[in-house]
Scaffold this motif. Structure first.
Motif, short mmCIF file in Angstrom:
data_model
loop_
_atom_site.label_atom_id
_atom_site.label_comp_id
_atom_site.label_asym_id
_atom_site.label_seq_id
_atom_site.Cartn_x
_atom_site.Cartn_y
_atom_site.Cartn_z
N TRP A 1 73.37 30.80 33.72
CA TRP A 1 71.74 30.75 33.57
C TRP A 1 71.38 31.54 32.14
O TRP A 1 70.64 30.92 31.48
CB TRP A 1 71.15 31.06 34.57
N HIS B 1 66.06 26.05 38.16
CA HIS B 1 67.38 25.98 38.22
C HIS B 1 68.08 27.34 38.57
O HIS B 1 69.21 27.38 39.42
CB HIS B 1 67.67 25.92 36.68
N LYS C 1 68.57 27.55 42.13
CA LYS C 1 69.83 26.28 42.60
C LYS C 1 70.93 26.90 42.60
O LYS C 1 71.59 26.90 43.39
CB LYS C 1 69.46 25.02 41.85
#
Length: 204
Positions: free
Chosen positions: A155, A181, A184
């Motif tokens: 990330w 994101h 997740k």
């Protein structure tokens, strides 16, 4: 700061870096040595010493003269390492062991795993004072270590690639999407933790 001054500056930081990397390598092979599965906590380690230009740029940003003395007095990340672990528990185990070692000094730490940054960034930052010995004594030099899981590093790498030194018209939308994101990836990470726990329970 000339090239000779830069070399003299970074030499003890390089020594401090080598010491902590060796310590981490040892921990990686011994932390779970009682496990029949021969598990290791660390996936990989990246390290770097700031370049002369990077040091000078950061001092100028801090409104300091880019000198050898100011670099030593005002910068704590001349030496840096990024430790990529498999799971969050691996990170906390490694951090606690390093903090318990009496020859190391904790100079600063921030837990962005328990409390992520507003944009979703997660990592554990710790600056350790590493003893470096020379002919006329000993001095502590800081090494900044960032502990991340693989999903945290993925990330952060993508966020850096997308945002680095770029002005975007859709920044607000992008920040919202990146945060989602991050959520997740954290969910996926926790799903994989279950498999690790199952392996440990089977071994025990």
């Amino acid at each position: 700061m000339n090239e000779k001054e830069y070399y003299n500056l970074i030499k003890p930081y390089e020594d401090a870096m080598q010491m902590i990397l060796s310590r981490l390598d040892t921990l990686n092979h011994t932390l779970y040595e009682s496990s029949a599965t021969h598990l290791v906590p660390i996936h990989n380690i990246q390290s770097r010493i700031k370049s002369k230009k990077s040091i000078e740029d950061k001092l100028i940003k801090k409104e300091k003269k880019p000198s050898l003395t100011n670099a030593k007095n005002f910068l704590m990340d001349i030496a840096g390492a990024r430790v990529i672990c498999y799971f969050v528990n691996d990170i906390y185990n490694l951090v606690e062991i390093l903090k318990s070692q009496t020859d190391l000094i904790v100079m600063k730490e921030r837990d962005y795993i328990a409390g992520p940054k507003p944009n979703g960034y997660r990592s554990y930052h710790i600056i350790l004072g590493i003893p470096v010995y020379c002919l006329d004594g000993m001095e502590y030099f800081p090494v900044e270590i960032q502990f991340r899981t693989m999903s945290m590093d993925f990330w952060a790498s993508m966020e850096h690639r997308i945002n680095y030194k770029k002005e975007r018209q859709d920044r607000e939308k992008l920040v919202k999407e990146l945060k989602e994101h991050a959520r997740k990836l954290e969910k996926i990470e926790k799903s994989f933790e279950k498999y690790s726990e199952n392996i440990q329970n089977t071994v025990e």
